[in-house]
Design a protein around this motif. Structure first.
Motif, PDB file in Angstrom:
ATOM      1  N   TRP A 184      30.431  37.760  37.572  1.00  0.00           N
ATOM      2  CA  TRP A 184      31.118  36.483  37.774  1.00  0.00           C
ATOM      3  C   TRP A 184      30.756  35.940  39.147  1.00  0.00           C
ATOM      4  O   TRP A 184      30.418  36.698  40.048  1.00  0.00           O
ATOM      5  CB  TRP A 184      32.626  36.682  37.719  1.00  0.00           C
ATOM      6  CG  TRP A 184      33.138  37.192  36.412  1.00  0.00           C
ATOM      7  CD1 TRP A 184      33.252  38.494  36.034  1.00  0.00           C
ATOM      8  CD2 TRP A 184      33.613  36.417  35.303  1.00  0.00           C
ATOM      9  NE1 TRP A 184      33.767  38.581  34.754  1.00  0.00           N
ATOM     10  CE2 TRP A 184      34.004  37.318  34.289  1.00  0.00           C
ATOM     11  CE3 TRP A 184      33.744  35.039  35.064  1.00  0.00           C
ATOM     12  CZ2 TRP A 184      34.513  36.890  33.055  1.00  0.00           C
ATOM     13  CZ3 TRP A 184      34.263  34.619  33.845  1.00  0.00           C
ATOM     14  CH2 TRP A 184      34.637  35.538  32.844  1.00  0.00           C
ATOM     15  N   GLU A 188      32.226  32.959  42.190  1.00  0.00           N
ATOM     16  CA  GLU A 188      33.432  32.236  42.544  1.00  0.00           C
ATOM     17  C   GLU A 188      33.117  30.784  42.878  1.00  0.00           C
ATOM     18  O   GLU A 188      32.156  30.521  43.601  1.00  0.00           O
ATOM     19  CB  GLU A 188      34.001  32.922  43.781  1.00  0.00           C
ATOM     20  CG  GLU A 188      35.449  32.701  44.028  1.00  0.00           C
ATOM     21  CD  GLU A 188      35.929  33.631  45.139  1.00  0.00           C
ATOM     22  OE1 GLU A 188      36.332  34.763  44.807  1.00  0.00           O
ATOM     23  OE2 GLU A 188      35.901  33.236  46.306  1.00  0.00           O
ATOM     24  N   TRP A 245      36.634  31.900  38.738  1.00  0.00           N
ATOM     25  CA  TRP A 245      35.434  32.687  38.451  1.00  0.00           C
ATOM     26  C   TRP A 245      34.744  32.091  37.227  1.00  0.00           C
ATOM     27  O   TRP A 245      35.393  31.834  36.210  1.00  0.00           O
ATOM     28  CB  TRP A 245      35.804  34.138  38.137  1.00  0.00           C
ATOM     29  CG  TRP A 245      36.099  34.975  39.344  1.00  0.00           C
ATOM     30  CD1 TRP A 245      36.351  34.539  40.612  1.00  0.00           C
ATOM     31  CD2 TRP A 245      36.212  36.394  39.376  1.00  0.00           C
ATOM     32  NE1 TRP A 245      36.610  35.605  41.430  1.00  0.00           N
ATOM     33  CE2 TRP A 245      36.531  36.756  40.698  1.00  0.00           C
ATOM     34  CE3 TRP A 245      36.079  37.399  38.402  1.00  0.00           C
ATOM     35  CZ2 TRP A 245      36.716  38.088  41.077  1.00  0.00           C
ATOM     36  CZ3 TRP A 245      36.267  38.718  38.780  1.00  0.00           C
ATOM     37  CH2 TRP A 245      36.572  39.052  40.111  1.00  0.00           C
TER      38      TRP A 245
END
Ligand code: ZN
Ligand code: ZN
Length: 432
Positions: free
Chosen positions: A102, A104, A227
């Motif tokens: 993931w 951010e 995310w």
């Protein structure tokens, strides 16, 4: 032999992961089939990055899977919600993806309805330059002020937990820490999402004791993080420059749409249109893995958005004769690679830009829009930015190769900066 087997298994296990969103069944269809199962969860147990949402069994609970762990929200006899962690269940509908990594992006603002939350999330996806044509999951972490969630309950007598006249139990939450787990999809409303939305969102609390489907939401979002899947396509540019004031070529950086937003001053449709046009030109025509910002010249019209995208991404500058701004350009940009003379003109296809934006823009530049009409223009431009990010470049733009192009320096002109003309306009009172 042992080693060979291990290698074969390793290759298989790498290939068996998937980042694209899949689904079994459809939200709008599951009732018609009596909530017949379309998937057994244990078939997905091997995916360590699994994210999934859907109802459990015959509407016996809410499935939320994140980081490959199932959290199934179930209504107890006393109507409190609890979690079961069980793979041996089925679902009439499930949307899922296996996300290995993931990244951010930031979120800010204050929202008082779930619809406002959805538009703030969508705006964050736009400023990250995400490809909105393909569905993707996302996660939001924070302490949420107020929420309403629900867990579904069975619809027919023979299913344990059935109560006449009850389809779900609603829960209210205040000041609760946790995470929102959602899927965004512009295709097939009614498949992953409700008919009137591009989102499907669940809430899982911090101590993993509750999970349910999000129905309403009110919170300050300042400092919250979203995310998004790292592998999801987005507008990005690898650039190379010299490594100091008198240096050699070789300093590499990666640029994203939100870097251009910081330079330009705001996110606007022109910035999205221009950035995506340059991305298309560089990847399709120049075929360069990275943009050498010492080797391009560019010509455009006077749009503040297009000229900023042009200089930021190509390295062209007016004062060095590597950028020109002209009053009557053909197309969005004319780009020349200095070292080999390869040149291309990139145009936005006719009919792509909504006529209403074109006519309201002309009025805005003449100071003829009321404050509320101006807000309407902003929302049209925001929708157009979303549309551009949700459409393949080949459908938006056409490239004209210029074989005989010769760079001729036109006399220097200055223009009116149209994006500051209304900076003192009063707010639209009906929106307050
Ligand atoms: Zn749900
Ligand atoms: Zn702008």
């Amino acid at each position: 032999m042992k080693k060979l087997l291990f290698t074969a298994f390793w290759i298989f296990s790498i290939q068996s992961s998937f980042a694209q969103v899949k689904h079994a069944g459809a939200m709008s269809e599951m009732g018609k089939s009596g909530f017949a199962p379309t998937i057994s969860l244990d078939s997905l147990e091997k995916y360590k990055g699994l994210v999934a949402l859907g109802p459990m069994g015959k509407m016996e609970g809410e499935i939320t899977i994140v980081d490959g762990i199932p959290y199934v929200g179930i209504v107890k006899e006393d109507e409190s919600g609890i979690i079961q962690k069980d793979w041996r269940i089925q679902a009439p509908f499930l949307v899922y993806a296996d996300i290995q990594e993931w990244e951010e992006i930031s979120l800010s603002g204050k929202v008082s309805t779930i619809q406002e939350l959805e538009s703030v999330l969508e705006a964050s996806f736009v400023s990250a330059g995400m490809d909105l044509s393909q569905p993707f999951p996302f996660r939001v972490f924070g302490k949420f002020d107020q929420m309403v969630t629900h867990i579904v309950t069975p619809r027919s007598q023979e299913i344990p937990g059935y109560k006449e006249g009850r389809n779900q139990v609603n829960y209210t939450h205040s000041e609760e820490n946790g995470e929102l787990i959602g899927f965004y999809s512009r295709e097939g409303k009614g498949i992953y999402t409700h008919q009137n939305s591009f989102f499907h969102i669940h809430f899982l609390n911090d101590d993993k004791s509750f999970a349910g489907h999000l129905d309403n939401f009110e919170s300050n979002l300042e400092g919250f993080k979203i995310w998004i899947p790292k592998s999801h396509p987005k507008l990005s540019f690898r650039v190379v420059d010299t490594d100091f004031s008198k240096g050699r070529l070789g300093f590499q950086q990666e640029i994203f749409l939100d870097d251009l937003v910081k330079f330009h001053g705001h996110l606007c449709d022109g910035l999205v249109v221009g950035t995506k046009a340059l991305d298309y030109s560089f990847s399709t025509f120049f075929g360069a893995a990275e943009i050498d910002r010492t080797d391009y010249r560019i010509i455009s019209g006077a749009s503040p958005c297009l000229t900023d995208a042009a200089s930021y991404l190509t390295g062209g500058r007016l004062q060095f004769g590597t950028q020109q701004v002209i009053s009557k350009p053909t197309g969005l940009f004319l780009i020349e690679r200095i070292s080999d003379g390869k040149s291309v003109q990139v145009n936005l296809n006719a009919g792509i830009k909504p006529q209403e934006i074109i006519s309201l823009t002309a009025l805005a530049e003449q100071g003829k829009l009321s404050p509320c009409e101006m807000d309407h223009l902003k929302s049209l431009e925001d929708q157009f930015s979303i549309q551009v990010l949700a459409t393949a470049s080949a459908e938006l733009y056409n490239l004209v190769v210029l074989d005989q192009f010769k760079w001729v320096q036109a006399p220097f002109e200055t223009f009116k900066k149209t994006d500051v003309l209304n900076k003192n306009l009063s707010p639209c009172l009906s929106n307050l």
